[in-house]
Design an enzyme around this catalytic site. Structure first.
Site, mmCIF file in Angstrom:
data_model
loop_
_atom_site.group_PDB
_atom_site.id
_atom_site.type_symbol
_atom_site.label_atom_id
_atom_site.label_comp_id
_atom_site.label_asym_id
_atom_site.label_seq_id
_atom_site.Cartn_x
_atom_site.Cartn_y
_atom_site.Cartn_z
ATOM 1 N N ASP A 17 0.881 -1.158 0.000
ATOM 2 C CA ASP A 17 0.000 0.000 0.000
ATOM 3 C C ASP A 17 0.930 1.222 0.000
ATOM 4 O O ASP A 17 2.126 1.095 0.285
ATOM 5 C CB ASP A 17 -0.867 -0.052 1.263
ATOM 6 C CG ASP A 17 -1.687 1.192 1.451
ATOM 7 O OD1 ASP A 17 -2.244 1.684 0.451
ATOM 8 O OD2 ASP A 17 -1.785 1.671 2.604
ATOM 9 N N ARG A 18 0.422 2.408 -0.317
ATOM 10 C CA ARG A 18 1.295 3.583 -0.305
ATOM 11 C C ARG A 18 1.085 4.445 0.944
ATOM 12 O O ARG A 18 1.912 4.421 1.855
ATOM 13 C CB ARG A 18 1.086 4.423 -1.586
ATOM 14 C CG ARG A 18 2.227 5.398 -1.846
ATOM 15 C CD ARG A 18 1.897 6.444 -2.905
ATOM 16 N NE ARG A 18 0.974 7.450 -2.382
ATOM 17 C CZ ARG A 18 0.538 8.513 -3.078
ATOM 18 N NH1 ARG A 18 0.925 8.681 -4.323
ATOM 19 N NH2 ARG A 18 -0.291 9.386 -2.535
ATOM 20 N N ASP A 19 -0.042 5.162 1.012
ATOM 21 C CA ASP A 19 -0.255 6.116 2.115
ATOM 22 C C ASP A 19 -0.362 5.408 3.474
ATOM 23 O O ASP A 19 -1.185 4.506 3.645
ATOM 24 C CB ASP A 19 -1.519 6.946 1.863
ATOM 25 C CG ASP A 19 -1.439 7.722 0.550
ATOM 26 O OD1 ASP A 19 -0.312 7.951 0.058
ATOM 27 O OD2 ASP A 19 -2.493 8.102 0.004
ATOM 28 N N ASN A 62 -5.293 2.987 -3.296
ATOM 29 C CA ASN A 62 -6.571 3.669 -3.577
ATOM 30 C C ASN A 62 -6.328 5.167 -3.553
ATOM 31 O O ASN A 62 -5.753 5.677 -2.590
ATOM 32 C CB ASN A 62 -7.604 3.334 -2.491
ATOM 33 C CG ASN A 62 -8.117 1.902 -2.582
ATOM 34 O OD1 ASN A 62 -7.920 1.224 -3.586
ATOM 35 N ND2 ASN A 62 -8.786 1.459 -1.532
ATOM 36 N N ARG A 111 -10.858 -0.983 -6.851
ATOM 37 C CA ARG A 111 -10.556 -0.302 -5.587
ATOM 38 C C ARG A 111 -10.473 -1.348 -4.474
ATOM 39 O O ARG A 111 -11.378 -2.149 -4.302
ATOM 40 C CB ARG A 111 -11.662 0.727 -5.271
ATOM 41 C CG ARG A 111 -11.398 1.489 -3.976
ATOM 42 C CD ARG A 111 -12.502 2.505 -3.648
ATOM 43 N NE ARG A 111 -12.423 2.876 -2.229
ATOM 44 C CZ ARG A 111 -11.618 3.824 -1.728
ATOM 45 N NH1 ARG A 111 -10.856 4.527 -2.538
ATOM 46 N NH2 ARG A 111 -11.573 4.062 -0.438
ATOM 47 N N LYS A 112 -9.362 -1.325 -3.704
ATOM 48 C CA LYS A 112 -9.265 -2.256 -2.582
ATOM 49 C C LYS A 112 -10.440 -2.016 -1.631
ATOM 50 O O LYS A 112 -10.773 -0.853 -1.420
ATOM 51 C CB LYS A 112 -7.935 -2.059 -1.816
ATOM 52 C CG LYS A 112 -6.695 -2.414 -2.618
ATOM 53 C CD LYS A 112 -5.424 -2.081 -1.842
ATOM 54 C CE LYS A 112 -5.224 -0.578 -1.695
ATOM 55 N NZ LYS A 112 -3.959 -0.185 -1.018
HETATM 56 MG MG LIG Z 1 -2.912 3.115 3.572
#
Ligand SMILES: [Mg+2]
Length: 193
Positions: A17-19, A62, A111-112
């Protein structure tokens, strides 16, 4: 699951995941410009370690800020290229990054917790095996995404207080760096014995 099974080889893929995992999450907001993007502590070092261990590293993120009209695809791409450039400078590598612009209420399969981004990654990199993949994320949707695909899941953040088995990760680490350090220790152990 025992920590001993955290032994990965080059035929394994790491989904990230990124954020909240790679960069600081902006509560209630979105990273719309590079100035808003802040790597979490130890992440660049962690990505360098992962690059030496995993065959493929894929980001699945996302980004409904696009669907909401708060940022453009071009802005997202600009942040993505800057991020990758910094990761490369630090000795790491990202093979692919997939972003979902869809709104949460649309429940789009891309979208997850939907699995669309994982399916797309496998189409682009056919060597990816979900049974030899790990998903690291800080949200229950990341864990649900991984579980639906048969991927081993790692929750990044302070103790995951999840009871539901569909969103309860197999492993929990405080940060990506903690996860990377643990893998390194086990890889060393595995070469010694
Ligand atoms: Mg996240």
């Amino acid at each position: 699951m025992s920590l001993k099974s955290l032994c990965f080889t080059k035929d394994w893929t790491l989904f990230l995941d990124r954020d909240g995992v790679i960069n600081k999450r902006i509560p209630g907001g979105y990273v719309t410009h590079w100035e808003d993007f802040e790597f979490l502590e130890g992440v660049l070092e962690a990505l360098k370690i992962f690059t030496g261990i995993f065959g493929r590293i894929i980001i699945v993120s996302n980004q409904q800020g696009i669907g909401k009209g708060l940022m453009t695809v071009e802005q997202l791409k600009a942040v993505d290229s800057k991020m990758k450039a910094e990761i490369i400078l630090a000795g790491g590598w990202i093979d692919g990054s997939y972003y979902s612009p869809h709104l949460e209420e649309d429940a789009h399969p891309d979208r997850k917790p939907g699995t669309g981004m994982g399916i797309k990654a496998k189409a682009d990199f056919p060597e990816i095996e979900f049974s030899k993949s790990v998903m690291a994320g800080d949200s229950s949707s990341d864990i649900a995404f991984g579980k639906k695909l048969g991927i081993l899941t790692v929750f990044i953040g302070e103790n995951q207080t999840e009871e539901d088995q569909s969103t309860k990760a197999e492993y929990n680490f405080g940060s990506l760096f903690d996860f990377a350090k643990t893998i390194t220790q086990h890889s060393t152990l595995n070469t010694q014995h």
